[in-house]
Design a protein around this motif. Structure first.
Motif, PDB file in Angstrom:
ATOM      1  N   UNK A  55       0.837  -1.204   0.000  1.00  0.00           N
ATOM      2  CA  UNK A  55       0.000   0.000   0.000  1.00  0.00           C
ATOM      3  C   UNK A  55       0.868   1.250   0.000  1.00  0.00           C
ATOM      4  N   UNK A  56       1.876   1.269   0.855  1.00  0.00           N
ATOM      5  CA  UNK A  56       2.776   2.420   0.931  1.00  0.00           C
ATOM      6  C   UNK A  56       3.511   2.616  -0.395  1.00  0.00           C
ATOM      7  N   UNK A  57       3.998   1.526  -0.985  1.00  0.00           N
ATOM      8  CA  UNK A  57       4.714   1.613  -2.256  1.00  0.00           C
ATOM      9  C   UNK A  57       3.796   2.138  -3.362  1.00  0.00           C
ATOM     10  N   UNK A  75     -14.762   2.801   0.933  1.00  0.00           N
ATOM     11  CA  UNK A  75     -13.398   2.959   0.411  1.00  0.00           C
ATOM     12  C   UNK A  75     -13.430   3.105  -1.106  1.00  0.00           C
ATOM     13  N   UNK A  76     -14.224   2.278  -1.787  1.00  0.00           N
ATOM     14  CA  UNK A  76     -14.260   2.324  -3.243  1.00  0.00           C
ATOM     15  C   UNK A  76     -14.900   3.604  -3.777  1.00  0.00           C
ATOM     16  N   UNK A  77     -15.657   4.305  -2.947  1.00  0.00           N
ATOM     17  CA  UNK A  77     -16.230   5.590  -3.373  1.00  0.00           C
ATOM     18  C   UNK A  77     -15.148   6.637  -3.569  1.00  0.00           C
ATOM     19  N   UNK A  78     -13.915   6.295  -3.222  1.00  0.00           N
ATOM     20  CA  UNK A  78     -12.805   7.205  -3.457  1.00  0.00           C
ATOM     21  C   UNK A  78     -12.600   7.521  -4.928  1.00  0.00           C
ATOM     22  N   UNK A  79     -13.079   6.647  -5.847  1.00  0.00           N
ATOM     23  CA  UNK A  79     -12.906   6.924  -7.275  1.00  0.00           C
ATOM     24  C   UNK A  79     -13.636   8.207  -7.691  1.00  0.00           C
ATOM     25  N   UNK A  80     -14.966   8.308  -7.506  1.00  0.00           N
ATOM     26  CA  UNK A  80     -15.619   9.564  -7.910  1.00  0.00           C
ATOM     27  C   UNK A  80     -15.139  10.763  -7.099  1.00  0.00           C
ATOM     28  N   UNK A  95      -0.420   3.650  -8.621  1.00  0.00           N
ATOM     29  CA  UNK A  95      -1.614   4.242  -8.031  1.00  0.00           C
ATOM     30  C   UNK A  95      -2.880   3.596  -8.556  1.00  0.00           C
ATOM     31  N   UNK A  96      -2.917   3.320  -9.861  1.00  0.00           N
ATOM     32  CA  UNK A  96      -4.104   2.718 -10.438  1.00  0.00           C
ATOM     33  C   UNK A  96      -4.343   1.324  -9.877  1.00  0.00           C
ATOM     34  N   UNK A  97      -3.265   0.610  -9.533  1.00  0.00           N
ATOM     35  CA  UNK A  97      -3.384  -0.740  -8.980  1.00  0.00           C
ATOM     36  C   UNK A  97      -3.685  -0.741  -7.492  1.00  0.00           C
ATOM     37  N   UNK A  98      -3.846   0.433  -6.933  1.00  0.00           N
ATOM     38  CA  UNK A  98      -4.131   0.482  -5.504  1.00  0.00           C
ATOM     39  C   UNK A  98      -5.463  -0.177  -5.166  1.00  0.00           C
ATOM     40  N   UNK A  99      -6.360  -0.244  -6.149  1.00  0.00           N
ATOM     41  CA  UNK A  99      -7.620  -0.943  -5.917  1.00  0.00           C
ATOM     42  C   UNK A  99      -7.366  -2.402  -5.560  1.00  0.00           C
ATOM     43  N   UNK A 100      -6.396  -3.019  -6.245  1.00  0.00           N
ATOM     44  CA  UNK A 100      -6.031  -4.407  -5.928  1.00  0.00           C
ATOM     45  C   UNK A 100      -5.475  -4.498  -4.513  1.00  0.00           C
ATOM     46  N   UNK A 101      -4.582  -3.591  -4.157  1.00  0.00           N
ATOM     47  CA  UNK A 101      -3.997  -3.606  -2.813  1.00  0.00           C
ATOM     48  C   UNK A 101      -5.082  -3.431  -1.772  1.00  0.00           C
ATOM     49  N   UNK A 102      -5.963  -2.462  -1.989  1.00  0.00           N
ATOM     50  CA  UNK A 102      -7.059  -2.225  -1.045  1.00  0.00           C
ATOM     51  C   UNK A 102      -7.945  -3.457  -0.904  1.00  0.00           C
ATOM     52  N   UNK A 103      -8.242  -4.102  -2.027  1.00  0.00           N
ATOM     53  CA  UNK A 103      -9.130  -5.267  -1.997  1.00  0.00           C
ATOM     54  C   UNK A 103      -8.558  -6.376  -1.122  1.00  0.00           C
TER      55      UNK A 103
END
Length: 259
Positions: free
Chosen positions: A92-94, A153-158, A125-133
């Motif tokens: 996540x940090x990376x 958490x996923x509402x962070x996109x809009x 950054x775009x792959x952060x969704x995978x890390x978050x999941x």
């Protein structure tokens, strides 16, 4: 009469994840996603200004955007193996720092080639969704409001897209497109610092211990621990990019790459 062990003496994979910890993890992951999306959408928003400053035609700008997308895809492939190699929290940090550096160095781009190379790292950054999941799934466990918190958490996109549009409208006339990218580094670095204070997920802590036991020749103890905590992996092999071309995933990887 038995006494409870102090929290620091309880193995990391057996420590209870408190509601306060879950809230802290969720907020940090939400902000990380917001500012990763902020960086990602900022490029698309400012591409016309970038093209004007370099004297590119619309066709040239589209070509650059295509190569940036390809670079982003390549970088994004590295995030999956990174999760199992360094852990959920460190990944996540990376990812956050990768997005931050991509923003900052975009302001120094000297042309098409440097811009493509720099923006490729926005794939972190775009792959952060995978890390978050992965991270949130392991932290939430069987939490009663797991679905609600994950959707938060996923509402962070809009939210990230709105922040990008709003700040661009304010900053662009005053500082130009280069400094708009540089300024985007600041919130990402602050979120990365907050992420360093998060706990590692219990599942990865157990996986690390299973690997340690196996490497020391304690296969039976490793199997017992894996079974006790519900791990379905052997804990021996490290993930690599070759894993996405394994028989069970090869077709999906090839189809996604062709698409």
């Amino acid at each position: 009469m038995t006494h409870a062990l102090p929290a620091r003496d309880v193995p990391a994979w057996e420590r209870a994840v408190t509601p306060r910890t879950l809230l802290r993890v969720s907020v940090v992951c939400f902000l990380a996603w917001v500012f990763s999306v902020y960086d990602y959408t900022l490029f698309g928003t400012l591409l016309p200004k970038i093209a004007d400053s370099f004297g590119w035609s619309p066709a040239k700008a589209t070509s650059v955007a295509t190569w940036v997308t390809l670079g982003t895809f390549v970088i994004a492939l590295s995030v999956g193996p990174l999760l199992d190699r360094v852990g959920r929290k460190r990944a996540l940090v990376i990812a956050i720092i990768g997005a931050a550096l991509s923003s900052g160095f975009t302001g120094l781009a000297a042309g098409a080639v440097t811009l493509v190379l720099i923006r490729a790292f926005s794939g972190f950054g775009y792959s952060e969704e995978l890390v978050n999941t992965v991270y949130l799934n392991e932290m939430y466990g069987k939490a009663r409001r797991r679905g609600f918190m994950y959707s938060f958490v996923q509402s962070g996109w809009p939210v990230g897209a709105l922040v990008s549009a709003g700040l661009t409208a304010v900053l662009l006339p005053a500082v130009g497109w280069r400094w708009s990218f540089v300024i985007a580094v600041i919130p990402s670095i602050l979120v990365a610092l907050a992420a360093t204070r998060l706990p590692e997920s219990p599942a990865f802590a157990a996986l690390t211990e299973v690997r340690r036991l196996r490497s020391n020749g304690h296969a039976t103890e490793a199997d017992d621990l894996a079974q006790r905590v519900g791990l379905t992996v052997s804990g021996e092999a490290k993930a690599t990019l070759r894993d996405v071309f394994a028989p069970g995933l090869r077709r999906h990887t090839i189809c996604l790459s062709l698409a």
